[in-house]
Design a protein around this motif. Sequence first.
Motif, short mmCIF file in Angstrom:
data_model
loop_
_atom_site.label_atom_id
_atom_site.label_comp_id
_atom_site.label_asym_id
_atom_site.label_seq_id
_atom_site.Cartn_x
_atom_site.Cartn_y
_atom_site.Cartn_z
N ILE A 244 32.61 43.77 38.16
CA ILE A 244 32.41 42.43 38.70
C ILE A 244 33.17 42.21 40.01
O ILE A 244 32.73 41.45 40.87
N GLY A 245 34.30 42.91 40.18
CA GLY A 245 35.12 42.73 41.38
C GLY A 245 34.36 43.06 42.65
O GLY A 245 34.66 42.54 43.72
N HIS A 246 33.37 43.93 42.52
CA HIS A 246 32.63 44.34 43.72
C HIS A 246 31.21 43.79 43.74
O HIS A 246 30.32 44.34 44.38
N THR A 247 31.02 42.68 43.03
CA THR A 247 29.78 41.94 43.24
C THR A 247 30.05 41.00 44.41
O THR A 247 31.17 40.50 44.57
N VAL A 255 36.61 41.74 54.38
CA VAL A 255 36.37 43.13 53.97
C VAL A 255 37.18 43.43 52.70
O VAL A 255 38.33 43.03 52.58
N CYS A 256 36.52 44.09 51.77
CA CYS A 256 37.12 44.40 50.46
C CYS A 256 37.75 45.80 50.47
O CYS A 256 37.48 46.60 51.37
N SER A 257 38.55 46.11 49.46
CA SER A 257 39.15 47.45 49.36
C SER A 257 38.08 48.55 49.28
O SER A 257 38.33 49.69 49.62
N CYS A 258 36.87 48.18 48.86
CA CYS A 258 35.81 49.18 48.73
C CYS A 258 35.09 49.41 50.05
O CYS A 258 34.24 50.29 50.16
N GLY A 259 35.40 48.59 51.05
CA GLY A 259 34.76 48.76 52.36
C GLY A 259 33.63 47.77 52.60
O GLY A 259 33.22 47.55 53.73
N GLY A 262 32.88 40.67 51.49
CA GLY A 262 32.61 39.50 50.65
C GLY A 262 32.57 39.72 49.15
O GLY A 262 32.01 38.91 48.41
N CYS A 263 33.17 40.84 48.67
CA CYS A 263 33.23 41.06 47.21
C CYS A 263 34.14 39.99 46.58
O CYS A 263 35.05 39.48 47.23
N LEU A 264 33.93 39.72 45.30
CA LEU A 264 34.79 38.78 44.57
C LEU A 264 36.26 39.18 44.70
O LEU A 264 37.14 38.34 44.86
ZN LIG Z 1 34.48 45.51 46.95
#
Ligand SMILES: [Zn+2]
Length: 405
Positions: A244-247, A255-259, A262-264
Amino acid sequence: MSIQKTGSFQGMKSLNRSIILNSIRVHGMISRSEIAKETRLTPPTVTNIVAELILANLVVERRPGTSNGGRKPILLAINADSRFIIGVDVGVKKVRLALTNLNAEVSMRRTEELPSGLNEGGFLLFLKEIVSKFKQEIEKGVQEKIIGIGVAMHGIVDHTSGIAIHAPTLKLENVPVKEALEETFSLPVRVENDAKALALGEKWFGVGKDMDHFFCLNVGEGIGGGLVQSGQLVHGNDSLAGEIGHTVVDLRGPVCSCGNRGCLEAFSSGNALKFKGKQLMNAGKAPKLTEKLRETLSPISGKIIYECAVEGDTVSREILEEAGEYLGIGILNLIHLINPQMIILGGGVSQASNFLLKPINEVVSARALSDRAKKTEIVVSKLGEEGSLIGAVTLVLSELFSHEY
Ligand SMILES: [Zn+2]
């Protein structure tokens, strides 16, 4: 393989044994005849298997209370201290270790700092070293009763092979955790994503105990999730279910840790809180936070923001409330996608629930599609900071007690 041999439960893994053991575990205490009734196994089968379990010291007889004037019934209970489990929770900066009995009651715990910048080999070496050190500290008699090691691990984990496929924050790929620990300790090892382990821990020992359909959100430095449906953890096609963190909750978000953008996780995780706090301080808009950091000589953290909010700082409270609003959006999407009985919030950030729950509930009650969905129960885990660790232990317990996991 003999059932009496500690350290191996191959012999205990027969379907009927697991069913009977689980029936005793769930009830706390139960008679042979009730087990037969409940499991639909024949009374002689129950009697034979129970005899084996008693011989193996896994089950004990008890005679509590009196029945109505008649003979006192003999009840069966799990002999909780007959076996022990080592749980390991690999976080981003720390590794927690615990020794528990069959009721997941912790009798020993340690926390180790995880050195940064380890490569795959270095990480495995470190893990083996700390588990070995921990094991050596355990009393000899108890050491011999250890039946397995459960590992909850940040990132994507293939739970069947026990390989940590992708641990983004640790920058590790394809780490054969299960294989390495089994080789070193000659014990069965189970490895699972930490949020999924937490969900399993909630199902066995937490607020999810009586729930068959729920989602557990682990809101710490990052955000993970574990879905339980029909009482079982859901892994999806490729172990990715529950992330869910990367929805995405905002196409143009930070920018999220995944690159991705706008991820949660980029809005509501501990890291996101820190980032937001820093931004406001740099802009001179968070005087109380700036003062608090100067006073305590500590770096910005979700915990400090929470403390300032508790002390009445409006800026800190707003940071938490905004994080709660986005969590509410994430949870709303979940409700519409899986329609769970309950949402459980765990992880460090969930300790700020007095600021988070209100905006979460506001979003859900304003936007959910049906009246019942608007009332979906959203609660905070009672397993606290050790939730994933208890979940790690449960990975091993579920192997012993359940034939389904
Ligand atoms: Zn993410």
